[in-house]
Design an enzyme around this catalytic site. Structure first.
Site, short mmCIF file in Angstrom:
data_model
loop_
_atom_site.label_atom_id
_atom_site.label_comp_id
_atom_site.label_asym_id
_atom_site.label_seq_id
_atom_site.Cartn_x
_atom_site.Cartn_y
_atom_site.Cartn_z
N CYS A 140 0.88 -1.17 0.00
CA CYS A 140 0.00 0.00 0.00
C CYS A 140 0.91 1.22 0.00
O CYS A 140 2.11 1.10 -0.29
CB CYS A 140 -0.98 -0.01 1.18
N ASN A 180 11.09 -14.86 12.47
CA ASN A 180 9.68 -14.79 12.81
C ASN A 180 8.76 -15.66 11.97
O ASN A 180 7.57 -15.71 12.21
CB ASN A 180 9.21 -13.34 12.72
N LYS A 201 9.88 -17.99 20.85
CA LYS A 201 9.22 -16.67 20.84
C LYS A 201 8.00 -16.69 19.93
O LYS A 201 6.94 -16.17 20.29
CB LYS A 201 10.20 -15.60 20.41
#
Length: 151
Positions: free
Chosen positions: A66, A100, A136
């Site tokens: 975007c 991640n 995590k």
């Protein structure tokens, strides 16, 4: 790898450049979730479509664009199970995947140019989750499941 790509009208031209780059330099299958013209499009709609396809297993990864990359990131992260990371440099893109296991990277067409965007996408697509941060990431997944279940 099957990759979904999408943008709002602010990211349309940038998305088209990234599409060409991925198609010309990789053997990944690319699925375009729009927008397909420069008419006004609400970024959550595109972000939700790509996020849903990843959640269902129809896609392996996603690229959302975007104006700033922030809106599509926020929207994609509302979808259960999705980890979308804003990436405006190659280090961040690589770490999004390595640390991640982010299924989606987001970029801002008004923040970085297409040449940088191509390098960001290349770094992201070439990275594999190292699972070094699994503990995590598992905490994030657990907390999300608690919220979804209403606990």
């Amino acid at each position: 790898m099957k990759i979904g790509i999408g943008s709002d009208h602010n990211g349309f031209e940038f998305k088209e450049e990234i599409k060409r780059f991925v198609e010309e330099t990789t053997d990944h299958e690319l699925v375009d979730y729009g927008c397909h013209v420069c008419d006004t499009v609400d970024y959550p709609d595109v972000a939700f479509d790509v996020s849903e396809a990843i959640s269902k297993g129809d896609l392996d990864r996603g690229i959302l664009i975007c104006g700033t990359g922030i809106g599509v990131s926020i929207a994609a992260n509302k979808y259960p199970g999705i980890r979308a990371a804003l990436a405006h440099d190659t280090y961040g893109a690589e770490r999004a995947q390595l640390s991640n296991n982010a299924q989606i990277i987001t970029m801002g067409a008004q923040i970085i140019g297409a040449n940088v965007g191509k390098k960001v996408v290349e770094a992201y697509l070439n990275a594999e989750w190292a699972e070094g941060s699994k503990r995590k990431v598992d905490k994030i997944i657990k907390k999300e499941k608690e919220f979804v279940a209403g606990e």
